[in-house]
Design an enzyme around this catalytic site. Structure first.
Site, short mmCIF file in Angstrom:
data_model
loop_
_atom_site.label_atom_id
_atom_site.label_comp_id
_atom_site.label_asym_id
_atom_site.label_seq_id
_atom_site.Cartn_x
_atom_site.Cartn_y
_atom_site.Cartn_z
N SER A 61 0.79 -1.24 0.00
CA SER A 61 0.00 0.00 0.00
C SER A 61 0.82 1.28 0.00
CB SER A 61 -0.93 0.03 1.22
OG SER A 61 -2.12 -0.63 0.92
N LYS A 64 0.56 3.47 -2.88
CA LYS A 64 -0.58 4.39 -3.04
C LYS A 64 -0.11 5.85 -2.96
CE LYS A 64 -4.12 1.14 -1.45
NZ LYS A 64 -3.98 -0.04 -0.63
N TYR A 186 -2.91 -1.70 -10.32
CA TYR A 186 -2.88 -1.56 -8.85
C TYR A 186 -2.00 -2.65 -8.22
CZ TYR A 186 -4.56 -2.11 -4.07
OH TYR A 186 -4.62 -2.25 -2.71
N TYR A 238 -4.41 3.56 7.88
CA TYR A 238 -5.77 3.02 7.82
C TYR A 238 -6.59 3.45 9.04
CZ TYR A 238 -2.92 0.06 4.86
OH TYR A 238 -2.02 -0.38 3.95
N VAL A 256 1.08 -3.93 3.70
CA VAL A 256 1.02 -5.26 4.31
C VAL A 256 2.27 -6.12 4.03
CG1 VAL A 256 -1.49 -5.40 4.55
CG2 VAL A 256 -0.41 -6.22 2.45
#
Ligand code: GLN
Length: 303
Positions: A61, A64, A186, A238, A256
């Site tokens: 992530s 991102k 992605y 998150y 992760v």
């Protein structure tokens, strides 16, 4: 600094027993959860590497952040935030729950739904090859490549992200027919192999407002970097972002794969690798280390 870091790492190792690797992507479940590395790169050019800072792991992530920065640059602020919000979601990174309420857009670009939406805006205008080139430059690491095993492992366990993507398509948030290529883009970005050192390098670029610390080259626009860092602060960990902001107060983004990218504005970039995760998907030892570094080195943004 080295002593403080060594002490924090020693204590953080005790936390590893309480974490687990991200076995929902089977290949990540194979990783040794006891690995731990921290790299700190400061604006005066000094670098501290402790532990497993040269071991490659997938960025997950944390990509991102790169995707958001590139989208802001190529598509503009209005397009990026037309259908993706800027608010913390308070839900797990791969949650579908609120997205299904008829009025809701993805809460922010740091959760899967927001990142998949942004991927759909980028796929028609930029190749994965170019994204890889940009990632290498931002991380000052020419060795970054696609980890094909992790990519294939995630692609064959993609149901949840596929469900998110189809929901986005059904709501008109991503263009019709773009599900497959958006997911592929992605997952490829998530499968890039970095090190704790590459993340520290990228962190320092962000800390310096987009400027390459060695060459002085402008890699990202200052205004884009401001937006990215703010969203990292409010959404980067998150549904653990609020508590993390109180205790640590350093804009960060986790993945992760066990990585954390942290940006101490104007001062340093911090890269961490610790694949044992807490229940929210954040590196458990990494979180501990950042909390103690923030305290010992007075790094909280409101200190
Ligand atoms: N590739 C992972 C996923 O989509 C990234 C999630 C993460 O790092 N939190 O589930």
């Amino acid at each position: 600094m080295r002593k403080i870091l060594e002490h924090a790492m020693g204590e953080a190792r005790k936390e590893i027993a309480f974490g687990e690797t991200a076995s929902y992507i089977p290949e990540l479940g194979q990783v040794d959860k006891n690995q731990l590395g921290v790299c700190i790169y400061t604006s005066d050019g000094k670098k501290e590497n402790i532990g497993d800072t040269d071991i490659r792991f997938t960025i997950q992530s944390i990509s991102k952040v790169i995707t958001l920065a590139v989208a802001l640059e190529r598509c503009g602020f209005y397009k990026v935030f037309e259908k993706v919000g800027m608010e913390p979601s308070g839900d797990a990174f791969n949650s579908l729950v609120k997205l299904d309420l008829s009025s809701n857009y993805p809460y922010n670009p740091m959760i899967n739904s927001g990142a998949i939406a942004i991927a759909s805006y980028l796929t028609p205008i930029i190749s994965f090859k170019k994204m890889l080139e940009i990632t290498r430059k931002l991380c000052m690491d020419e060795q970054i490549t696609l980890n094909a095993d992790v990519y294939l492992s995630e692609m064959s366990h993609i149901s949840r992200n596929k469900a998110i993507a189809y929901l986005l398509e059904s709501k008109g948030i991503i263009p019709g027919g773009s599900v497959q290529e958006s997911l592929d883009f992605y997952v490829r970005m998530c499968s890039l192999n970095v090190t704790a050192e590459s993340l520290a390098n990228f962190g320092l670029v962000l800390a310096q407002g987009g400027i390459h610390p060695k060459t002085g080259e402008k890699l990202l626009d200052k205004e884009i970097v401001r937006v990215v860092k703010t969203i990292m602060l409010t959404c980067g960990m998150y549904d653990g972002s609020g508590e993390f902001a109180v205790h640590v107060g350093i804009p960060s983004k986790s993945g992760v794969g066990g990585g954390i990218l942290s940006v101490v504005d104007k001062k340093m970039g911090i890269g961490i690798f610790g694949p044992a995760l807490d229940g929210k998907g954040n590196s458990i030892a990494g979180r501990y280390i950042l909390k103690s570094l923030s305290k010992e080195l007075n790094l909280h943004m409101f200190a």
